[in-house]
Motif scaffolding. Structure first.
Motif, PDB file in Angstrom:
ATOM      1  N   GLU A  42      21.922  57.472  69.339  1.00  0.00           N
ATOM      2  CA  GLU A  42      20.461  57.343  69.376  1.00  0.00           C
ATOM      3  C   GLU A  42      19.853  57.502  67.995  1.00  0.00           C
ATOM      4  O   GLU A  42      18.912  56.767  67.632  1.00  0.00           O
ATOM      5  CB  GLU A  42      19.882  58.371  70.332  1.00  0.00           C
ATOM      6  N   GLN A  43      20.387  58.415  67.204  1.00  0.00           N
ATOM      7  CA  GLN A  43      19.881  58.610  65.846  1.00  0.00           C
ATOM      8  C   GLN A  43      20.149  57.394  64.970  1.00  0.00           C
ATOM      9  O   GLN A  43      19.436  57.170  63.983  1.00  0.00           O
ATOM     10  CB  GLN A  43      20.484  59.869  65.239  1.00  0.00           C
ATOM     11  N   ALA A  44      21.159  56.607  65.345  1.00  0.00           N
ATOM     12  CA  ALA A  44      21.446  55.368  64.628  1.00  0.00           C
ATOM     13  C   ALA A  44      20.613  54.203  65.151  1.00  0.00           C
ATOM     14  O   ALA A  44      20.792  53.065  64.706  1.00  0.00           O
ATOM     15  CB  ALA A  44      22.934  55.037  64.737  1.00  0.00           C
ATOM     16  N   GLY A  45      19.726  54.495  66.103  1.00  0.00           N
ATOM     17  CA  GLY A  45      18.814  53.470  66.607  1.00  0.00           C
ATOM     18  C   GLY A  45      19.246  52.753  67.861  1.00  0.00           C
ATOM     19  O   GLY A  45      18.622  51.758  68.250  1.00  0.00           O
ATOM     20  N   ALA A  46      20.285  53.236  68.519  1.00  0.00           N
ATOM     21  CA  ALA A  46      20.796  52.552  69.705  1.00  0.00           C
ATOM     22  C   ALA A  46      20.086  52.990  70.971  1.00  0.00           C
ATOM     23  O   ALA A  46      19.554  54.098  71.060  1.00  0.00           O
ATOM     24  CB  ALA A  46      22.294  52.815  69.848  1.00  0.00           C
ATOM     25  N   GLU A  47      20.119  52.109  71.957  1.00  0.00           N
ATOM     26  CA  GLU A  47      19.740  52.457  73.330  1.00  0.00           C
ATOM     27  C   GLU A  47      21.008  52.948  74.016  1.00  0.00           C
ATOM     28  O   GLU A  47      22.038  52.265  73.978  1.00  0.00           O
ATOM     29  CB  GLU A  47      19.183  51.233  74.052  1.00  0.00           C
ATOM     30  N   VAL A  48      20.970  54.128  74.614  1.00  0.00           N
ATOM     31  CA  VAL A  48      22.189  54.767  75.113  1.00  0.00           C
ATOM     32  C   VAL A  48      22.099  55.031  76.608  1.00  0.00           C
ATOM     33  O   VAL A  48      21.062  55.456  77.122  1.00  0.00           O
ATOM     34  CB  VAL A  48      22.450  56.095  74.371  1.00  0.00           C
ATOM     35  N   LYS A  49      23.210  54.793  77.276  1.00  0.00           N
ATOM     36  CA  LYS A  49      23.329  55.111  78.697  1.00  0.00           C
ATOM     37  C   LYS A  49      24.614  55.910  78.910  1.00  0.00           C
ATOM     38  O   LYS A  49      25.690  55.471  78.499  1.00  0.00           O
ATOM     39  CB  LYS A  49      23.355  53.825  79.532  1.00  0.00           C
ATOM     40  N   ILE A  50      24.487  57.086  79.535  1.00  0.00           N
ATOM     41  CA  ILE A  50      25.654  57.918  79.873  1.00  0.00           C
ATOM     42  C   ILE A  50      25.936  57.761  81.364  1.00  0.00           C
ATOM     43  O   ILE A  50      25.030  57.922  82.193  1.00  0.00           O
ATOM     44  CB  ILE A  50      25.408  59.398  79.544  1.00  0.00           C
ATOM     45  N   VAL A  51      27.183  57.453  81.706  1.00  0.00           N
ATOM     46  CA  VAL A  51      27.574  57.304  83.110  1.00  0.00           C
ATOM     47  C   VAL A  51      28.909  58.013  83.319  1.00  0.00           C
ATOM     48  O   VAL A  51      29.732  58.100  82.416  1.00  0.00           O
ATOM     49  CB  VAL A  51      27.692  55.817  83.520  1.00  0.00           C
ATOM     50  N   LYS A  52      29.121  58.512  84.522  1.00  0.00           N
ATOM     51  CA  LYS A  52      30.369  59.229  84.807  1.00  0.00           C
ATOM     52  C   LYS A  52      31.291  58.385  85.683  1.00  0.00           C
ATOM     53  O   LYS A  52      30.838  57.633  86.549  1.00  0.00           O
ATOM     54  CB  LYS A  52      30.082  60.575  85.485  1.00  0.00           C
ATOM     55  N   ILE A  53      32.578  58.525  85.416  1.00  0.00           N
ATOM     56  CA  ILE A  53      33.591  57.859  86.237  1.00  0.00           C
ATOM     57  C   ILE A  53      33.675  58.606  87.567  1.00  0.00           C
ATOM     58  O   ILE A  53      33.745  59.844  87.596  1.00  0.00           O
ATOM     59  CB  ILE A  53      34.951  57.878  85.526  1.00  0.00           C
ATOM     60  N   PRO A  54      33.650  57.901  88.688  1.00  0.00           N
ATOM     61  CA  PRO A  54      33.666  58.581  89.995  1.00  0.00           C
ATOM     62  C   PRO A  54      34.891  59.471  90.191  1.00  0.00           C
ATOM     63  O   PRO A  54      35.999  59.147  89.775  1.00  0.00           O
ATOM     64  CB  PRO A  54      33.672  57.415  90.987  1.00  0.00           C
ATOM     65  N   GLU A  55      34.645  60.606  90.818  1.00  0.00           N
ATOM     66  CA  GLU A  55      35.715  61.547  91.147  1.00  0.00           C
ATOM     67  C   GLU A  55      36.465  61.066  92.387  1.00  0.00           C
ATOM     68  O   GLU A  55      35.887  60.410  93.270  1.00  0.00           O
ATOM     69  CB  GLU A  55      35.113  62.935  91.417  1.00  0.00           C
ATOM     70  N   PHE A  56      37.755  61.374  92.463  1.00  0.00           N
ATOM     71  CA  PHE A  56      38.524  61.148  93.680  1.00  0.00           C
ATOM     72  C   PHE A  56      38.158  62.235  94.686  1.00  0.00           C
ATOM     73  O   PHE A  56      38.054  63.409  94.331  1.00  0.00           O
ATOM     74  CB  PHE A  56      40.029  61.232  93.400  1.00  0.00           C
ATOM     75  N   GLU A  57      38.001  61.848  95.920  1.00  0.00           N
ATOM     76  CA  GLU A  57      37.681  62.839  96.951  1.00  0.00           C
ATOM     77  C   GLU A  57      38.808  63.860  97.090  1.00  0.00           C
ATOM     78  O   GLU A  57      38.561  65.047  97.284  1.00  0.00           O
ATOM     79  CB  GLU A  57      37.417  62.148  98.285  1.00  0.00           C
ATOM     80  N   ALA A  58      40.045  63.396  96.959  1.00  0.00           N
ATOM     81  CA  ALA A  58      41.183  64.317  97.071  1.00  0.00           C
ATOM     82  C   ALA A  58      41.147  65.353  95.950  1.00  0.00           C
ATOM     83  O   ALA A  58      41.436  66.533  96.169  1.00  0.00           O
ATOM     84  CB  ALA A  58      42.491  63.541  97.028  1.00  0.00           C
ATOM     85  N   ALA A  59      40.766  64.920  94.745  1.00  0.00           N
ATOM     86  CA  ALA A  59      40.672  65.858  93.623  1.00  0.00           C
ATOM     87  C   ALA A  59      39.535  66.843  93.845  1.00  0.00           C
ATOM     88  O   ALA A  59      39.662  68.039  93.564  1.00  0.00           O
ATOM     89  CB  ALA A  59      40.466  65.090  92.323  1.00  0.00           C
ATOM     90  N   ARG A  60      38.413  66.347  94.364  1.00  0.00           N
ATOM     91  CA  ARG A  60      37.268  67.224  94.628  1.00  0.00           C
ATOM     92  C   ARG A  60      37.649  68.308  95.632  1.00  0.00           C
ATOM     93  O   ARG A  60      37.317  69.491  95.450  1.00  0.00           O
ATOM     94  CB  ARG A  60      36.084  66.405  95.131  1.00  0.00           C
ATOM     95  N   GLN A  61      38.338  67.915  96.673  1.00  0.00           N
ATOM     96  CA  GLN A  61      38.740  68.893  97.681  1.00  0.00           C
ATOM     97  C   GLN A  61      39.750  69.889  97.118  1.00  0.00           C
ATOM     98  O   GLN A  61      39.670  71.085  97.391  1.00  0.00           O
ATOM     99  CB  GLN A  61      39.320  68.167  98.895  1.00  0.00           C
ATOM    100  N   ALA A  62      40.674  69.404  96.311  1.00  0.00           N
ATOM    101  CA  ALA A  62      41.720  70.271  95.773  1.00  0.00           C
ATOM    102  C   ALA A  62      41.169  71.300  94.795  1.00  0.00           C
ATOM    103  O   ALA A  62      41.678  72.420  94.701  1.00  0.00           O
ATOM    104  CB  ALA A  62      42.794  69.423  95.091  1.00  0.00           C
ATOM    105  N   MET A  63      40.107  70.930  94.065  1.00  0.00           N
ATOM    106  CA  MET A  63      39.591  71.811  93.014  1.00  0.00           C
ATOM    107  C   MET A  63      38.300  72.515  93.402  1.00  0.00           C
ATOM    108  O   MET A  63      37.735  73.266  92.610  1.00  0.00           O
ATOM    109  CB  MET A  63      39.391  71.020  91.727  1.00  0.00           C
ATOM    110  N   SER A  64      37.847  72.298  94.626  1.00  0.00           N
ATOM    111  CA  SER A  64      36.561  72.865  95.041  1.00  0.00           C
ATOM    112  C   SER A  64      36.578  74.394  95.127  1.00  0.00           C
ATOM    113  O   SER A  64      35.519  75.020  95.181  1.00  0.00           O
ATOM    114  CB  SER A  64      36.132  72.275  96.394  1.00  0.00           C
TER     115      SER A  64
END
Length: 204
Positions: free
Chosen positions: A27-49
């Motif tokens: 952004e400081q370099a003048g860009a338009e920025v979008k941050i997005v997250k890679i979807p979590e696996f449901e199995a990983a969510r359950q295992a680490m919850s």
């Protein structure tokens, strides 16, 4: 104005914190920025919850939109947040790339600037291999890789246990994940964001 996408995966929040610093640099370099997250696996969510640090980190990211392939087409430059799993990218990131075959087939990412930032549990836990192995599929998509040169990042010239290499900005989370990114790691992450934004602007 270059359009910079920052798709990342972060189980415990370290890559998420680095993503925000990468975004600031772009952004400081003048860009338009979008941050997005890679979807979590449901199995990983359950295992680490049952792990409180995981639960807290996921809650902190709850308002970040999930990445889509249309996001990749939107961007002029893509800076990937890739934590290590045994010296390689996590399966969540691999699946996202594996399902982008139509973009590869049609050459829709060719000629766009790209870079990587990563996180490991120790200084020898994949700081360099994660970046290098992640680079391989990015080259198949025709992306143009932007590194992190020593000349702009004197912080790398140290024997301290911090991240940073010519291949990627990075942080060391610690064996138990309790380390938070060092200010020098944040500085290099911001410079990477600015560097990709500048290169993407010229390429586009």
């Amino acid at each position: 104005m270059a359009k910079i996408l920052i798709p990342y995966y972060s189980a415990y929040g370290h890559i998420f914190e680095m993503a925000k610093e990468v975004a600031k640099g772009a952004e400081q370099a003048g860009a338009e920025v979008k941050i997005v997250k890679i979807p979590e696996f449901e199995a990983a969510r359950q295992a680490m919850s049952g792990q409180e640090p995981y639960v807290q980190a996921q809650d902190a990211q709850k308002d970040i939109p999930e990445a889509t392939h249309d996001d990749l087409k939107w961007a002029d430059g893509i800076i990937w947040g890739v934590p290590t799993r045994y010296g390689n990218m996590p399966a969540q990131m691999k699946q996202f790339l594996d399902t982008a075959g139509a973009l590869w087939m049609n050459g829709e990412l060719e000629g766009k600037a790209t870079a990587i930032f990563t996180s490991t549990g120790s200084i020898h836990g994949g700081q360099e291999t994660t970046a290098i192995t992640t680079l391989v599929p990015l080259l198949h998509f025709g992306l143009i890789y932007v590194g992190l040169p020593y000349g702009e990042n004197q912080e790398m010239l140290t024997t301290d246990g911090i991240g940073g290499s010519p291949y990627a900005a990075s942080t060391v989370a610690g064996p138990d994940g309790s380390n938070q990114p060092d200010e020098r790691e944040f500085t290099m992450a911001g410079r990477l964001g600015a560097r990709v934004a500048n290169v993407a602007g010229k390429l586009s």
